[in-house]
Design a protein around this motif. Structure first.
Motif: not given
Length: 398
Positions: A252-253, A281-284, A322-327
């Motif tokens: 990440x950066x 696509x970075x987390x929101x 922010x989780x990376x699993x989008x769930x």
């Protein structure tokens, strides 16, 4: 993060990373390094609480005082070491520790107090207080990178217009130039990947040029002047605040973006593989889409990235994981009474985040700064200090 004289510094998280060419003739120091014993034994320097210990240095005009403190009682300080330095200049540590080991660059007391003076590279074991000088030819403004298993450190050295990325094996003290480049800008160590990833560890490093920021990798076992492979064009500007995930597979950066007549730094996430790096696509982070983000750091399990957010237009903004699993639902930490937080690093047990807290609105108007420990249960513990506190990392004590 580039280091400036402490007495002249802006809040550290808001200084653009590289400073242009350090054309200084530096001497390569051979040998195993010089050891300095600690003042007390490890058993005498561990506070009574079983909580993880945050490792900090309190800046002083001629020396920085390194101490540890438990996450649940940061007022319970235990001194570790005193690091003398050139007047007005403090230590510049690697972004993370490896167990009880920390590395940093520093201008020795006898050095000319200038950013282009040759700096020393030191290894500090906070468990014993023992310090070992590893090199005398380091570039102060390029923070070193420490392998998470404590096996090696990579630092930058400059001589004759060339910049070298040098690996030191911490067991043998053997050193090797991994990559050398002639540039008017800079190369910067980012992280060392685990040896299990793609069959062998690599140094990740960024290179700044007129085209912006590019990410490269070079084998830790490569020959002198080794060939680096290009992974990613990270930004047309200066990318910063690089952090490698715990498994070494994701990076990440922050990169600047022009939004609504201003430039803000936003989170980027890339997946590393044998052929290069692929941007996700970075987390929101929530809040306004144009909001500035600060200090992305990984949770210890690697399942989420914690970022700070500017307070404007609200009076306060919480850092959020922010989780990376989008769930999984994002998790907001306890916010400051006013202002915003810039994450520095999670404790190994995932219970406490070290952060710089500002009572202003954003990086353009940061306000006053304090180093704060934020518990997942909602606790906020500010650490009192007579001067600036420098974050070295966390120690889990075995």
């Amino acid at each position: 993060m580039a280091s400036l004289p402490r007495r002249l510094r802006l809040p550290a998280l808001f200084i653009a990373l590289p400073l242009l060419a350090l054309a200084v003739v530096l001497l390569l120091v051979l040998g195993r390094g010089d050891d300095e014993p600690g003042a007390r034994q490890a058993g005498e320097r561990t506070p009574g609480s079983g909580a993880p210990l945050v490792v900090l240095a309190e800046f002083g005009p001629g020396a920085d005082e390194v101490f540890v403190a438990p996450a649940d009682d940061p007022a319970d300080r235990t001194p570790v070491a005193t690091v003398e330095h050139a007047p007005g200049w403090g230590i510049n540590p690697a972004p993370e520790m490896a167990g009880s080991l920390a590395v940093y660059t520093v201008l020795p007391p006898e050095a000319r107090p200038r950013r282009d003076s040759p700096a020393e590279l030191w290894l500090l074991d906070v468990a014993s207080g023992e310090r070992t000088r590893l090199a005398r030819d380091a570039d102060l403004l390029a923070a070193p990178a420490l392998a998470r298993d404590g096996s090696a450190v990579v630092y930058r050295s400059s001589a004759g217009g060339a910049q070298d990325l040098v690996r030191i094996d911490l067991e043998s003290r053997a050193r090797r130039v991994l990559h050398s480049v002639r540039t008017e800008f800079g190369v910067f160590p980012v992280a060392v990947t685990p040896t299990s990833l793609d069959g062998g560890g690599e140094l990740l490093f960024s290179q700044i040029s007129t085209a912006g920021t590019d990410l490269y990798a070079v084998s830790l076992e490569g020959s002198a002047g080794g060939e680096a492979r290009h992974l990613l064009h990270a930004s047309a500007q200066i990318a910063r605040d690089w952090r490698l995930s715990p498994d070494g597979a994701t990076l990440s950066y922050l990169a600047p973006e022009p939004v609504a007549e201003r430039v803000v730094h936003r989170l980027h996430v890339v997946t590393l593989d044998g052929s290069g790096a692929r941007e996700q696509q970075p987390p929101i982070a929530g809040g306004p889409a144009a909001a500035e983000q600060y200090g992305p750091v990984w949770t210890p399990d690697g399942a989420a990235i914690t970022v700070g957010r500017e307070a404007a237009p609200a009076p306060t903004a919480a850092a959020v994981s922010l989780p990376l699993d989008e769930v999984t639902t994002p998790t907001a930490l306890a916010p400051p009474e006013a202002g915003f937080d810039v994450p520095l690093g999670w404790s190994p047990d995932g219970g406490t985040l070290a952060a710089r807290s500002f009572d202003g609105r954003n990086s353009a108007d940061p306000g006053a700064e304090r180093l704060t420990l934020i518990g997942v249960g909602g606790e906020r513990r500010a650490i009192s200090s007579r001067s600036e506190l420098i974050f070295l990392g966390w120690w889990a004590r075995g």
